[in-house]
Structure formats: structure tokens, C-alpha cells
Design an enzyme around this catalytic site. Structure first.
Site, PDB file in Angstrom:
ATOM      1  N   CYS A  37      46.823  52.352  45.298  1.00 32.28           N
ATOM      2  CA  CYS A  37      46.819  50.700  45.392  1.00 32.28           C
ATOM      3  C   CYS A  37      46.431  50.051  44.611  1.00 32.28           C
ATOM      4  O   CYS A  37      46.644  48.722  44.795  1.00 32.28           O
ATOM      5  CB  CYS A  37      45.877  50.817  46.943  1.00 32.28           C
ATOM      6  SG  CYS A  37      46.475  51.351  48.447  1.00 32.28           S
TER       7      CYS A  37
ATOM      8  N   HIS B  33      50.680  44.174  51.986  1.00 33.38           N
ATOM      9  CA  HIS B  33      50.003  45.068  50.808  1.00 33.38           C
ATOM     10  C   HIS B  33      51.432  45.850  50.205  1.00 33.38           C
ATOM     11  O   HIS B  33      51.454  46.809  50.426  1.00 33.38           O
ATOM     12  CB  HIS B  33      49.062  45.865  51.355  1.00 33.38           C
ATOM     13  CG  HIS B  33      48.564  46.832  50.443  1.00 33.38           C
ATOM     14  ND1 HIS B  33      48.487  46.734  48.875  1.00 33.38           N
ATOM     15  CD2 HIS B  33      47.752  48.252  50.605  1.00 33.38           C
ATOM     16  CE1 HIS B  33      47.986  47.647  48.384  1.00 33.38           C
ATOM     17  NE2 HIS B  33      47.587  48.613  49.425  1.00 33.38           N
TER      18      HIS B  33
ATOM     19  N   CYS C  78      40.334  49.279  47.029  1.00 30.97           N
ATOM     20  CA  CYS C  78      40.096  50.578  47.281  1.00 30.97           C
ATOM     21  C   CYS C  78      41.237  51.463  46.784  1.00 30.97           C
ATOM     22  O   CYS C  78      42.274  50.856  46.868  1.00 30.97           O
ATOM     23  CB  CYS C  78      39.612  50.753  48.784  1.00 30.97           C
ATOM     24  SG  CYS C  78      40.808  50.434  49.838  1.00 30.97           S
TER      25      CYS C  78
ATOM     26  N   GLY D 265      43.377  55.360  46.966  1.00 25.04           N
ATOM     27  CA  GLY D 265      43.392  56.759  47.740  1.00 25.04           C
ATOM     28  C   GLY D 265      42.866  57.897  46.743  1.00 25.04           C
ATOM     29  O   GLY D 265      42.640  57.660  45.550  1.00 25.04           O
TER      30      GLY D 265
END
Length: 402
Positions: A91, A358, A388, A390
Site C-alpha cells: 500500500c 484506496h 501502513c 502489508g
């Protein structure tokens, strides 16, 4: 060492990441090319002066595979001499791409570079590229890897967030995004998406539900109960956190990030190239940082990444005027604010991914532009973007408005 300046930042609107979404007809290549052309045209660039284009993309496969950055460079009509590279940090890929472009400038490898990202989630669904982290038992079993929704619910359980806490934050995201759009605060950076005939496809974030109420959110069923209870992921997470008696499943589509399509680009260069081209710097990079964090809970990295970046910049959280924290799940942002000691009046002041969506590999670059626009609108100086990531990571960038 040179300093890296931001000269411009653009993004497409976010389209619903479904076959019924407005941007489904636009390929990832066309979305990426759209923002590259906008960067070129707005700054009247001689593209032969661009040393590299770095694009983030999470699912770099199929239509998004084979180094889509280089394909987009060519499709946008840039000079053949312009290189392109695709980077992936889940992300945070779009922010990592901008940080990489800035690092090239700081190191002297590039005078002018473009960072950004693209993700067409309606055409290349999440999980399309597979990967050992989620599918190979050699890594998934010993590291207790669980779906991110389980991780988000674990954070809420451990920190005692209620369903009302999460839904209240989600409602605020919707209200802030609607206010920003209604007042035209995103207008400076939005590049409309058009078809091959020049007809408008989309010029506004499509996912928003400005009429959302707490009652609407309360009617939504939790999304991860079946994964957690019937497929056993709750038990996997509890092996890592044995003090948790049971995970409370509180996240649902209304308090989690939306699936969307979109692209973004940020023009980054040193002072000399800006002077030569008559470009006015809007901000400079003060510090960038990425960290690894515990991989089962996975989503707690932003506070650690921000702390690391601020230490490198010789700053503290109190020195920051505005934060953009990706709203992957409501608990992620609540956790960040608690850990960093930051009030919500400084965080995601124009809404975030819960309201607008997103687009994985593009989000970080989008947030950088959103932050810069708002710093300018409010006449503020210091901003931070963080996401944040993964697998248990976090990425952060500190910028100072010129």
C-alpha cells in the site's frame, strides 16, 4: 548533496473499483499516461530532461505488469530517453516511488524525476499477483500471516476501540471529504480522465457517500467474521497474541478503505533544474523512512515510520502541522493518533480512503499532493504522509512547504 523539491503533483479522480465503475473502461496504462501528460503540460516540460519515472503498483501483473512505468512513459509521448521503473511496497508503493525519485535527486543520480503510482483495481483485482507471503506455508505459517481485515480487528480488540469509535471516525472522513470537494479544495491537483475521443469519463471521486449517517453505518455487517471464525484466522492471530480471548470483528465496508481505480504523479527535482526551467518549488523533502513491524498485526507501522522520519529530520510530532495517514481501516488511524499523540484536528483534514478509496499503488503519491495542497491553502509549513504496509511495514515522508 542536493535537496529534492516538489514542483507539481497531480492525480486522477478515484473511480469505483468495479466493472460498473466509471474508470473500468480506462486501462492502467491510460490512467498512468494521463497523469504523466498532465505533469508535462502543466510545467511545459521538455521531457528529454526527465531522468526517470518511478511508479508504484501493487498488483504488477497482467495489464499492470512488464514495468508499466516504462510503458506509460512511451504512451504519454515522453522522449525515448526517459527511463521508467515500477516499485512495490504494497500500500505504500506510491509514496515509496516518490521517496525513490527524491533519493535519486538527492544523490545526484537525477536532476529531474517523477514519482507516482497507478492501480486499476477493477481490471486487476487485489491478490492477482499472488506471492509467497500469503500463499507459501513456509512463510505464512511461522509468521502467523492473516488477512489484513483480521489484523485491523485485532488492533481494535487490543486497543479497546468500539464499533461506535470506528464508525464515528468513518463518518468524519465522509464529512470532511464532502466539505473539501464542495469547496473546491482538490481542484488544483485533479486531472479529469477522458476517452480516446476526448470525452469526459470522470472528474470527481466516485466512491464518496456524503449523506452517510451513523445509522447507515450501524446497519452494515462486519466483513471479516467468516474469515476469522470459520476459516480459522482468528486462532492464528491469537497464537501470536495469546492474551486475547477473542477477536471482536468490527470493521465493515463503511469504516474500511474503498476499492478504487486511479493514478498520480509528482514532479521532483533539484534547485538548479527548477531555475533553468522556470519552475517554482512548492515544497522540499525533509526526510523519508520505512520500517518493518510485527507481521501478524501488520498495520501498526505508521507511528514507528513517522517517528523514524521525524528523528532524521530533527523534529518531533508537535512540529508537524498536518498529517495524511492512509485510512486502510479506521482502527489504523485511531491507533496512529494514540501512539503518536496527535489530535485528529491535524489528521486527514479533508477525509481519506474510507470516503474516497484506496487505489493501492497510487495512494501514497495522491496523499503527498493532497497534503501539499492543504499546507498551501492554510499557509502552513510542515506535513507528513504515512501508510501502513502489508507484511508488517510502514513508510513515511516529511515535507516542508517553500
Amino acid at each position: 548533496m542536493a535537496e529534492a523539491y516538489i514542483y507539481d503533483a497531480v492525480r486522477t479522480p478515484r473511480g469505483r473499483g468495479k466493472s460498473s465503475g466509471s474508470l473500468h473502461q480506462s486501462t492502467p496504462l491510460s490512467l498512468a499516461s494521463t497523469v504523466l501528460r498532465a505533469i508535462r503540460d502543466r510545467s511545459r516540460l521538455d521531457t528529454s530532461l526527465v531522468d526517470d519515472v518511478v511508479l508504484g503498483c501493487v498488483e504488477a501483473t497482467g495489464e499492470q505488469g512488464a514495468d508499466i512505468a516504462r510503458s506509460a512513459v512511451l504512451d504519454a509521448g515522453y522522449a525515448d530517453s526517459v527511463a521508467g521503473v515500477t516499485v512495490g511496497r504494497f500500500c505504500a508503493s506510491g509514496l515509496e516511488a516518490c521517496n525513490t525519485a527524491a533519493a535519486k535527486v538527492i544523490a545526484g543520480e537525477a536532476s529531474l524525476a517523477i514519482g507516482g503510482g497507478v492501480e486499476s483495481m477493477s481490471r486487476v483485482p487485489i491478490g492477482s499477483s499472488g506471492g509467497a507471503l500469503f500463499y507459501d506455508p513456509r512463510i505464512a505459517f511461522p509468521q502467523r500471516i492473516v488477512p489484513q481485515g483480521i489484523s485491523a480487528d485485532l488492533i481494535a480488540t487490543l486497543r479497546g476501540y468500539s464499533r461506535m469509535d470506528l464508525d464515528g471516525y468513518a463518518l468524519e472522513s465522509q464529512q470532511r471529504a464532502a466539505c473539501a470537494w464542495n469547496n473546491g479544495w482538490f481542484r488544483n491537483s485533479i486531472v479529469p480522465v477522458v476517452d480516446l475521443n476526448g470525452n469526459l469519463i470522470l472528474d470527481r471521486d466516485e466512491l464518496m457517500r456524503p449523506g452517510t449517517t451513523m445509522e447507515d453505518l450501524a446497519r452494515l455487517e462486519p466483513s471479516f467474521t467468516v474469515l476469522g471464525e470459520k476459516f480459522g484466522y482468528d486462532s492464528v492471530a491469537i497464537q501470536r497474541y495469546p492474551g486475547v480471548e477473542a477477536i471482536r470483528h468490527l470493521h465493515h465496508p463503511g469504516n474500511s478503505s474503498g476499492i478504487v481505480d486511479g493514478a498520480a504523479a509528482v514532479l521532483i527535482g533539484n534547485a538548479r533544474i527548477g531555475e533553468e526551467l522556470g519552475l517554482k518549488p512548492r515544497a522540499r523533502f525533509r526526510a523519508c523512512a520505512s520500517i518493518g513491524s510485527e507481521p501478524t498485526i501488520m498495520l501498526t507501522g505508521p507511528s514507528y515510520a513517522v517517528a523514524k522520519a521525524l528523528r532524521k529530520a530533527g523534529m518531533a510530532a508537535a512540529d508537524v502541522d498536518l498529517f495524511e495517514v492512509n485510512e486502510a481501516f479506521a482502527a489504523v488511524v485511531l491507533c496512529f493518533m494514540d501512539e503518536a499523540g496527535v489530535s485528529r484536528e491535524k489528521v486527514n483534514v479533508n477525509g481519506g480512503a474510507i470516503a474516497m478509496g484506496h487505489p493501492l499503488g497510487a495512494t501514497g503519491a495522491m496523499l503527498l499532493g493532497t497534503l501539499l495542497d492543504e499546507l498551501e491553502r492554510r499557509d502552513l509549513a510542515i506535513g507528513v504522509v504515512t501508510l501502513c504496509v502489508g507484511g508488517g511495514m510502514g513508510t513515511a515522508t516529511v515535507i516542508e512547504r517553500i
